[in-house]
Design an enzyme around this catalytic site. Sequence first.
Site, mmCIF file in Angstrom:
data_model
loop_
_atom_site.group_PDB
_atom_site.id
_atom_site.type_symbol
_atom_site.label_atom_id
_atom_site.label_comp_id
_atom_site.label_asym_id
_atom_site.label_seq_id
_atom_site.Cartn_x
_atom_site.Cartn_y
_atom_site.Cartn_z
ATOM 1 N N VAL A 90 0.852 -1.192 0.000
ATOM 2 C CA VAL A 90 0.000 0.000 0.000
ATOM 3 C C VAL A 90 0.893 1.250 0.000
ATOM 4 C CG1 VAL A 90 -1.874 1.187 1.193
ATOM 5 C CG2 VAL A 90 -1.683 -1.297 1.320
ATOM 6 N N GLY A 99 2.258 -5.761 7.509
ATOM 7 C CA GLY A 99 1.349 -4.707 7.963
ATOM 8 C C GLY A 99 0.529 -4.145 6.815
ATOM 9 N N ASP A 100 1.185 -3.712 5.748
ATOM 10 C CA ASP A 100 0.441 -3.198 4.621
ATOM 11 C C ASP A 100 0.847 -3.908 3.342
ATOM 12 O OD1 ASP A 100 2.968 -2.237 4.608
ATOM 13 O OD2 ASP A 100 2.445 -0.225 3.912
ATOM 14 N N GLU A 101 1.239 -5.132 3.498
ATOM 15 C CA GLU A 101 1.691 -5.917 2.345
ATOM 16 C C GLU A 101 0.782 -7.118 2.112
ATOM 17 O OE1 GLU A 101 6.477 -5.140 2.987
ATOM 18 O OE2 GLU A 101 5.505 -6.910 3.790
#
Lengths: 178, 399
Positions: B281, B322-324
């Site tokens: 992200v 986390g944002d992957e």
Amino acid sequence: MLASLFLIGAALATPGMTVQQASQAIVDESGGGLTEAVNRMVGGIISYVGWPGRRAGDSLTLCQVGTPRLASSLAPDIPGDRPLSLRKTSAGAVIANGGCDILYLGRLSSADRMRLVQWVRARPVLTITDDDPACLYGAMFCLAHREAGLSFSVNLDAIARGPLRVDPRVLQIGRSVS
Amino acid sequence: MSDRKPPRTTLQKLLSRFHFGVTLFAVALSGLAIMLAGVAALRGYADRNIELAAQLGAYGVEPALVFRDPQAAREGIEPLTHIPGIAQLRILDDRGALLTEWVSPQPDPAPLLTRIFFPEPFALPVRRNGSRIGTIEISGDSSTLLDYVRIGLLAGLICLIVTGLGTVALARRFEYELVKPLGEIASVAHDVRLHRRFDKRVQSLGIAELDRLGGDINALLDELQGWQGHMESEHAMLAHRASHDMLTAMPNRAAFDEQLAARIEGAATRRSRFALLFIDVDNFKAANDGFGHAAGDAVLVALAARIRAVLRRADFAARIGGDEFAVIAEPVDARADAEELALRICNAVAEPVALTDGEDYRPAVSVGVAIYPDDGGDGTALLTVADSDMYAHKLSNRN
């Protein structure tokens, strides 16, 4: 009525021709001799005879007429000890006074015997004799001493004429043997 | 189970043995009682018979005894000689001397029976006007008793057999009634233990105690079933929790690694290819800081849903950081397919996300692609290629 018919029949028949059912029973003469056997037999006969109006335990009077031939002294041994009074008397006295339940006829003149037998008819009197082994002269029971022992015969005719009641078992003893 | 224990017997055998014993005892006891009663009654009848004969004889021989006339005595007892069951007759006068005697010409059929029933002759005094003039003695024999005893024994035996058979049949029935429900309980317990069939239940049973036992077992099974179900769901939940990301409900890194290894193996066997897409992200940290963690979480959830919506059925998506996110797309024919999928994902996530405070957030992602086996033969290599490809895209996007 019936009695008079019997009287006519009896008057017509001579004593020897009287219809008889003779019966005999043999009694052992044991220890005490003939007199005891006679007393026992007379007692036995008395015990099987019933007098009308008398109960089995009532006293009886035996009148001995003439001299007994088979017993020296007469003392009938009645089973059950029935009181019995003995009286020695004569034919005339018997006929005149009565009071005899049993007449024991010993040795008698044939005229006396005839008179007594005639007198007894239709009276409640038992007649036993030891002087008529063939039982021809009208006594009801006749004792006889034979070789086998003492025996008695029954004159059913004489019994049927009188009001006495005789236990048929006694009659049967004699009848079956004859 | 254990060899040291004495040999086991079945309940049925035990009951059968017990019943047989009880039956035998009861039948023997009743048989004995009946036999004793019968013997007592028989003895009474026999004695009465002899007594009556003696009285008849006494009447018949009475004048014979009065005149001591053996011949008349023989005739007096003659009727008695036709009465069956008389072995000997003796007529004694008042001095105890024998007047006459008669002995039955028939031999005694059962001397033992005679000894039991007529141990000594019956003596009756003969009386004349109350004084004892003699005695009649009668010895009985067993000829009349024998038939009675025979029939009695036979009937007794038949009764014994009938009673025995009846009791055995009843015992069987009782055993069946008792053993059958027990067997039912046992079979349910066995099924539950061996096949884990916790849904099995003991049927309602006719015997109150066994029914109570069955009810208890059923209650126990209910509890077991409850525990089992709870354990299974707990287990499933734990398994899900271990392999999934709690926030997005997507498989986590561990599940992804596992899946990737499996896919590599499968593709190697089939000699097919698949694509690994690495999604990151853009500026997520800034969004997180600007709108708060709750908003960040909402963005992640929305992204996960959008990525999933784009994928085909056989494709696999996981949140690996986390944002992957990572996607395995299989099968793919050429790199172009994978690039197209990456583009579609980028387009799909570009829609604005409505945050709780009413604001819109327009997320963006960078996608890197790696193709197996073109870009690497193992997971690490593929991830490295996809990661670097993603970085390249991210840099180009920024620029």
